[in-house]
Design a protein around this motif. Structure first.
Motif, mmCIF file in Angstrom:
data_model
loop_
_atom_site.group_PDB
_atom_site.id
_atom_site.type_symbol
_atom_site.label_atom_id
_atom_site.label_comp_id
_atom_site.label_asym_id
_atom_site.label_seq_id
_atom_site.Cartn_x
_atom_site.Cartn_y
_atom_site.Cartn_z
ATOM 1 N N LEU A 135 10.752 6.516 -5.128
ATOM 2 C CA LEU A 135 11.066 7.768 -4.434
ATOM 3 C C LEU A 135 12.128 8.568 -5.178
ATOM 4 O O LEU A 135 12.164 9.803 -5.102
ATOM 5 N N LEU A 136 12.991 7.843 -5.906
ATOM 6 C CA LEU A 136 14.034 8.498 -6.705
ATOM 7 C C LEU A 136 13.536 8.838 -8.105
ATOM 8 O O LEU A 136 14.341 9.240 -8.955
ATOM 9 N N THR A 137 12.215 8.675 -8.330
ATOM 10 C CA THR A 137 11.560 8.932 -9.622
ATOM 11 C C THR A 137 12.169 8.119 -10.759
ATOM 12 O O THR A 137 12.248 8.578 -11.898
ATOM 13 N N MET A 138 12.600 6.919 -10.447
ATOM 14 C CA MET A 138 13.114 5.987 -11.463
ATOM 15 C C MET A 138 12.030 4.942 -11.705
ATOM 16 O O MET A 138 12.112 3.804 -11.246
ATOM 17 N N THR A 166 10.174 -5.409 -3.200
ATOM 18 C CA THR A 166 9.203 -4.337 -2.991
ATOM 19 C C THR A 166 9.871 -3.114 -2.377
ATOM 20 O O THR A 166 9.574 -1.973 -2.764
ATOM 21 N N ALA A 167 10.771 -3.331 -1.423
ATOM 22 C CA ALA A 167 11.499 -2.214 -0.813
ATOM 23 C C ALA A 167 12.380 -1.511 -1.840
ATOM 24 O O ALA A 167 12.456 -0.270 -1.862
ATOM 25 N N PRO A 190 0.808 -1.226 0.000
ATOM 26 C CA PRO A 190 0.000 0.000 0.000
ATOM 27 C C PRO A 190 0.841 1.276 0.000
ATOM 28 O O PRO A 190 0.465 2.269 -0.637
ATOM 29 N N ILE A 191 1.963 1.263 0.724
ATOM 30 C CA ILE A 191 2.819 2.450 0.734
ATOM 31 C C ILE A 191 3.363 2.724 -0.662
ATOM 32 O O ILE A 191 3.383 3.879 -1.130
ATOM 33 N N LEU A 192 3.809 1.670 -1.349
ATOM 34 C CA LEU A 192 4.317 1.824 -2.706
ATOM 35 C C LEU A 192 3.234 2.346 -3.637
ATOM 36 O O LEU A 192 3.479 3.253 -4.459
ATOM 37 N N THR A 193 2.035 1.819 -3.509
ATOM 38 C CA THR A 193 0.913 2.279 -4.335
ATOM 39 C C THR A 193 0.596 3.742 -4.058
ATOM 40 O O THR A 193 0.308 4.524 -4.976
ATOM 41 N N LEU A 194 0.657 4.139 -2.789
ATOM 42 C CA LEU A 194 0.400 5.524 -2.411
ATOM 43 C C LEU A 194 1.423 6.459 -3.038
ATOM 44 O O LEU A 194 1.080 7.514 -3.577
#
Length: 208
Positions: free
Chosen positions: A135-138, A127-128, A55-59
């Motif tokens: 977060l690095l927009t990659m 996933t991490a 969910p954090i990744l999806t957010l």
């Protein structure tokens, strides 16, 4: 039994989830297949971690597309998906237990939680890494790692089922047990509005 005993002894000697996690992603097949029900707290920890990471990744992926604040979107984007994912994984472990009992094995729910959770640590790792790339927009690398993470969930199911195979020639063969479980998962994903299938298909389509 010697493998199981030695693994548990090593875990007790070098206690702590971080060491358990590192060993399970370094040599998943050799390490995880000997994990026992005594280590179910580690397995449950892995299930909790992967259930909150997705969910954090999806957010993070969708945050740029919404004008709402993170506080406003928290229940719908984090809490509800987390409850869904952890419930899904516990039901999945119960289903695995049913099938391994059909394989004429004498294992318990704690054994399944421990072993499947340990196999799932590879998915946690990918996933991490996917979250870090996001977060690095990659985005391309993030999507690739997410695809590997979700694909490994299917691999973890197969390896978990196979690791519980009976030493004698009775009961349901692990191959057929795994295929039957995949059929049930397919029926579940196509008949419910689960958030896992769209996430998997999205990561798959973005790679091509």
């Amino acid at each position: 039994m010697n493998g199981q005993g030695s693994t548990t002894a090593r875990l007790k000697k070098n206690s702590g989830y971080p060491r358990f996690f590192m060993r399970s992603i370094k040599r998943p097949m050799l390490f995880c297949q000997d994990v026992t029900g005594e280590d179910k707290h580690y397995g449950i920890t892995s299930l909790l971690i992967v259930s909150i990471l997705i969910p954090i990744l999806t957010l993070v992926q969708n945050h740029s597309n919404t004008t709402q604040s993170l506080v406003d979107t928290l229940p719908a984007t984090i809490i509800i998906p987390f409850v869904y994912h952890i419930s899904f994984f516990f039901v999945l472990c119960l289903t695995i237990l049913v099938f391994i009992r059909l394989m004429k094995t004498d294992y318990h729910f704690g054994d399944v939680l421990a072993r499947f959770g340990s196999f799932l640590n590879v998915s946690i790792f990918f996933t991490a890494i996917s979250l870090l790339f996001q977060l690095l927009t990659m985005s391309t690398l993030s999507t690739f790692c997410l695809f590997l993470a979700l694909l490994h969930v299917l691999v973890a199911i197969a390896y978990t089922m196979h690791s519980f195979k009976a030493p004698f020639k009775t009961g349901l063969d692990p191959i057929y047990a795994t295929l039957a479980l995949y059929v049930l998962l397919g029926l579940w994903f196509t008949s419910t509005s689960d958030p896992i299938t769209p996430l998997f298909l999205q990561s798959l389509l973005q790679m091509f």
